[in-house]
Design an enzyme around this catalytic site. Sequence first.
Site, PDB file in Angstrom:
ATOM      1  N   ARG A 125      -7.708  84.513  31.976  1.00 51.50           N
ATOM      2  CA  ARG A 125      -6.423  83.978  31.486  1.00 51.50           C
ATOM      3  C   ARG A 125      -5.846  82.887  32.371  1.00 51.50           C
ATOM      4  NH1 ARG A 125      -5.348  89.298  30.665  1.00 51.50           N
ATOM      5  NH2 ARG A 125      -5.748  89.982  28.554  1.00 51.50           N
ATOM      6  N   LYS A 147      -4.048  67.940  30.325  1.00 57.10           N
ATOM      7  CA  LYS A 147      -4.795  68.224  29.090  1.00 57.10           C
ATOM      8  C   LYS A 147      -6.226  68.600  29.444  1.00 57.10           C
ATOM      9  CE  LYS A 147      -2.664  64.980  25.870  1.00 57.10           C
ATOM     10  NZ  LYS A 147      -3.029  63.871  24.974  1.00 57.10           N
ATOM     11  N   GLU A 189      -8.243  50.997  31.103  1.00 56.75           N
ATOM     12  CA  GLU A 189      -7.079  51.890  31.175  1.00 56.75           C
ATOM     13  C   GLU A 189      -6.097  51.407  32.239  1.00 56.75           C
ATOM     14  OE1 GLU A 189      -6.802  54.207  28.874  1.00 56.75           O
ATOM     15  OE2 GLU A 189      -8.841  54.790  28.302  1.00 56.75           O
ATOM     16  N   LYS A 230       0.837  56.635  34.659  1.00 59.46           N
ATOM     17  CA  LYS A 230       0.621  57.851  33.867  1.00 59.46           C
ATOM     18  C   LYS A 230       1.524  58.971  34.371  1.00 59.46           C
ATOM     19  CE  LYS A 230      -2.217  60.995  31.481  1.00 59.46           C
ATOM     20  NZ  LYS A 230      -3.487  61.336  30.894  1.00 59.46           N
ATOM     21  N   GLU A 240       3.707  65.320  25.255  1.00 62.67           N
ATOM     22  CA  GLU A 240       3.452  64.281  24.256  1.00 62.67           C
ATOM     23  C   GLU A 240       4.398  64.337  23.072  1.00 62.67           C
ATOM     24  OE1 GLU A 240      -0.320  61.858  22.669  1.00 62.67           O
ATOM     25  OE2 GLU A 240      -0.607  63.728  23.697  1.00 62.67           O
ATOM     26  N   ARG A 244       4.971  59.698  25.997  1.00 66.68           N
ATOM     27  CA  ARG A 244       3.542  59.808  26.266  1.00 66.68           C
ATOM     28  C   ARG A 244       2.706  59.046  25.236  1.00 66.68           C
ATOM     29  NH1 ARG A 244       0.960  65.159  29.131  1.00 66.68           N
ATOM     30  NH2 ARG A 244      -1.143  64.381  29.222  1.00 66.68           N
ATOM     31  N   ASN A 248      -1.007  55.504  24.370  1.00 65.12           N
ATOM     32  CA  ASN A 248      -1.955  55.328  23.276  1.00 65.12           C
ATOM     33  C   ASN A 248      -2.170  53.855  22.908  1.00 65.12           C
ATOM     34  OD1 ASN A 248      -3.525  57.189  21.821  1.00 65.12           O
ATOM     35  ND2 ASN A 248      -2.446  56.600  19.947  1.00 65.12           N
ATOM     36  N   HIS A 251      -5.377  52.364  21.590  1.00 62.75           N
ATOM     37  CA  HIS A 251      -6.197  53.513  21.210  1.00 62.75           C
ATOM     38  C   HIS A 251      -6.236  53.772  19.710  1.00 62.75           C
ATOM     39  CE1 HIS A 251      -6.286  54.205  25.480  1.00 62.75           C
ATOM     40  NE2 HIS A 251      -7.039  55.283  25.358  1.00 62.75           N
ATOM     41  N   HIS A 255      -9.867  53.985  19.047  1.00 66.02           N
ATOM     42  CA  HIS A 255     -10.527  55.209  18.558  1.00 66.02           C
ATOM     43  C   HIS A 255     -11.251  54.951  17.240  1.00 66.02           C
ATOM     44  CE1 HIS A 255      -7.733  58.081  20.975  1.00 66.02           C
ATOM     45  NE2 HIS A 255      -8.891  57.929  21.594  1.00 66.02           N
ATOM     46  N   HIS A 268     -15.713  54.282  25.765  1.00 69.22           N
ATOM     47  CA  HIS A 268     -14.312  54.426  25.352  1.00 69.22           C
ATOM     48  C   HIS A 268     -13.456  53.247  25.832  1.00 69.22           C
ATOM     49  CE1 HIS A 268     -10.429  56.271  24.627  1.00 69.22           C
ATOM     50  NE2 HIS A 268     -10.125  56.068  25.893  1.00 69.22           N
TER      51      HIS A 268
HETATM   52  N1  LIG Z   1      -7.688  65.032  29.554  1.00 68.25           N
HETATM   53  C1  LIG Z   1      -7.245  63.811  29.326  1.00 68.25           C
HETATM   54  O1  LIG Z   1      -6.041  63.534  29.391  1.00 68.25           O
HETATM   55  C2  LIG Z   1      -8.228  62.727  29.025  1.00 68.25           C
HETATM   56  C3  LIG Z   1      -7.814  61.389  29.030  1.00 68.25           C
HETATM   57  C4  LIG Z   1      -8.763  60.395  28.799  1.00 68.25           C
HETATM   58  C5  LIG Z   1     -10.086  60.740  28.572  1.00 68.25           C
HETATM   59  N2  LIG Z   1     -10.459  62.043  28.560  1.00 68.25           N
HETATM   60  C6  LIG Z   1     -11.867  62.426  28.348  1.00 68.25           C
HETATM   61  O2  LIG Z   1     -12.631  61.876  29.403  1.00 68.25           O
HETATM   62  C7  LIG Z   1     -13.985  61.746  28.967  1.00 68.25           C
HETATM   63  C8  LIG Z   1     -14.536  60.437  29.473  1.00 68.25           C
HETATM   64  O3  LIG Z   1     -14.502  60.439  30.879  1.00 68.25           O
HETATM   65  P1  LIG Z   1     -15.313  59.383  31.762  1.00 68.25           P
HETATM   66  O4  LIG Z   1     -15.163  58.031  31.182  1.00 68.25           O
HETATM   67  O5  LIG Z   1     -14.919  59.613  33.167  1.00 68.25           O
HETATM   68  O6  LIG Z   1     -16.818  59.775  31.461  1.00 68.25           O
HETATM   69  P2  LIG Z   1     -17.889  60.806  32.120  1.00 68.25           P
HETATM   70  O7  LIG Z   1     -17.219  61.968  32.698  1.00 68.25           O
HETATM   71  O8  LIG Z   1     -18.911  61.031  31.088  1.00 68.25           O
HETATM   72  O9  LIG Z   1     -18.531  59.930  33.283  1.00 68.25           O
HETATM   73  C9  LIG Z   1     -19.236  58.764  32.966  1.00 68.25           C
HETATM   74  C10 LIG Z   1     -20.654  58.781  33.564  1.00 68.25           C
HETATM   75  O10 LIG Z   1     -20.571  58.436  34.946  1.00 68.25           O
HETATM   76  C11 LIG Z   1     -21.249  59.406  35.749  1.00 68.25           C
HETATM   77  N3  LIG Z   1     -20.493  59.443  37.004  1.00 68.25           N
HETATM   78  C12 LIG Z   1     -19.237  59.895  37.171  1.00 68.25           C
HETATM   79  N4  LIG Z   1     -18.814  59.639  38.406  1.00 68.25           N
HETATM   80  C13 LIG Z   1     -19.827  59.034  39.066  1.00 68.25           C
HETATM   81  C14 LIG Z   1     -19.984  58.512  40.370  1.00 68.25           C
HETATM   82  N5  LIG Z   1     -18.970  58.497  41.229  1.00 68.25           N
HETATM   83  N6  LIG Z   1     -21.187  57.989  40.696  1.00 68.25           N
HETATM   84  C15 LIG Z   1     -22.187  57.935  39.789  1.00 68.25           C
HETATM   85  N7  LIG Z   1     -22.097  58.384  38.529  1.00 68.25           N
HETATM   86  C16 LIG Z   1     -20.915  58.918  38.172  1.00 68.25           C
HETATM   87  C17 LIG Z   1     -21.229  60.662  34.936  1.00 68.25           C
HETATM   88  O11 LIG Z   1     -22.317  61.483  35.290  1.00 68.25           O
HETATM   89  C18 LIG Z   1     -21.370  60.119  33.513  1.00 68.25           C
HETATM   90  O12 LIG Z   1     -22.719  59.897  33.232  1.00 68.25           O
HETATM   91  C19 LIG Z   1     -13.966  61.890  27.461  1.00 68.25           C
HETATM   92  O13 LIG Z   1     -14.525  63.129  27.114  1.00 68.25           O
HETATM   93  C20 LIG Z   1     -12.475  61.849  27.116  1.00 68.25           C
HETATM   94  O14 LIG Z   1     -12.177  62.627  25.973  1.00 68.25           O
HETATM   95  C21 LIG Z   1      -9.564  63.035  28.795  1.00 68.25           C
HETATM   96 ZN   LIG Z   2      -8.239  56.096  26.860  1.00 66.32          ZN
END
Ligand SMILES: NC(=O)c1ccc[n+]([C@@H]2O[C@H](COP(=O)([O-])OP(=O)(O)OC[C@H]3O[C@@H](n4cnc5c(N)ncnc54)[C@H](O)[C@@H]3O)[C@@H](O)[C@H]2O)c1
Ligand SMILES: [Zn+2]
Length: 371
Positions: A125, A147, A189, A230, A240, A244, A248, A251, A255, A268
């Site tokens: 939990r 999130k 971003e 942020k 949100e 918040r 977007n 986006h 998206h 993305h």
């Molecule tokens: N929770 C939230 O508020 C929120 C906000 C925006 C995005 N997201 C989510 O984030 C995700 C995308 O995240 P991302 O763009 O960081 O992608 P990711 O986590 O897939 O990382 C991108 C790639 O880089 C590699 N990598 C990461 N750090 C590294 C480093 N320092 N050295 C070498 N390789 C490295 C990873 O293995 C991966 O292959 C999506 O799933 C999206 O939905 C969440």
């Molecule tokens: Zn984004």
Amino acid sequence: MTQPAEYLYVTTTGGRYEVIVAHGAFDHLPHHLQRIGLRGAAWVISDDQVFPRYAPALIARLRAAGYNAHGYAVPPGEPSKDLAMAARLYDWLIGNGVERRDTVLALGGGVIGDLAGFVAATVLRGIALVHLPTTLLAMVDSAIGGKTGVNHSLGKNLIGAFHQPRLTLADTTTLATLPPRELRAGWAEVIKHAVIRDADLFAHLEAITDPASLQGDALATIIRRAARVKIDIVNIDERETGERMLLNYGHTLGHAIEAARGYGDLLHGEAVAIGMHLEAQIAHRMGMVDSRFVERQQRLLRAYGLPTNLPPGVTIDDLIERTLRDKKVRAGRARWALPLGIGAATVRDDVPETVVRAILEKATDRNEGPV
Ligand SMILES: NC(=O)c1ccc[n+]([C@@H]2O[C@H](COP(=O)([O-])OP(=O)(O)OC[C@H]3O[C@@H](n4cnc5c(N)ncnc54)[C@H](O)[C@@H]3O)[C@@H](O)[C@H]2O)c1
Ligand SMILES: [Zn+2]
């Protein structure tokens, strides 16, 4: 007592946590855990790209400081962000005797932050979560705000929970190993944050001649500043409702483009850059910004290696239909976060479909015309 400039604070209904962005921050991880009272076992969750680079040293440092530290790596990429992978992590945690006072450490990009965060939110939990973001996107966006979640076969991020971390510790030295394309996607971003809320950051980004060579404190300072945007917004609007929504920007169409092209083709951040350029033109059509704004933003996006042209293979009807299916649609009206200038934005739900269509038509014509 005054706190170092590296510390930023997020205030939530459940309390306050620090976001620390600094060059070499991981060297001090055990100290920070002790300082905020996290003394249970440390469960480091990462992916196969990140784990071998950073987890062994972190785990060794934690053990040297007396922590019972464990590590687990999942395959990299979005497909790992699902319930099946969460179930494997539950097996690992519960099978090895996880306790309520323990901490999950999410070491990686947004995929790991969301997946490990969701597991931390739900196992027993809910246990403590510490984000250790290693992508630019995670440092300025996903590791802040609470999130967490996983994807469902019918859509992204459909299963999740709000679970605020106890600490977000970003070590900017890790960006040196991030693939350049991933780094560029993260800049989208950063630029978005500058446009919606920080004109000085925008000017600062414009003054940098070679973004790829940024490192050390200069890089950490920019990231901290983008993270602050942020944080400021999340501080006002934890769940949100209004403010918040500004995050977007870029986006709604971003998206739609990402989904229309099929996830995994455009990153993305790349889709968001294209979305920002299109949405800036919508704002211009709505009389909210002048054409200089649109050009200035486009120049900055391009200077950071980001695309601004609509990719081939997407149709206008499809994109419009997708914007109306967006989560942010309320009472059948798409809600758009649109700029009012550099450093300010607002939410509008009165953008006529004809305006969106006109901008998309212009963008498609340009792609089909002579190059
Ligand atoms: N929770 C939230 O508020 C929120 C906000 C925006 C995005 N997201 C989510 O984030 C995700 C995308 O995240 P991302 O763009 O960081 O992608 P990711 O986590 O897939 O990382 C991108 C790639 O880089 C590699 N990598 C990461 N750090 C590294 C480093 N320092 N050295 C070498 N390789 C490295 C990873 O293995 C991966 O292959 C999506 O799933 C999206 O939905 C969440
Ligand atoms: Zn984004």
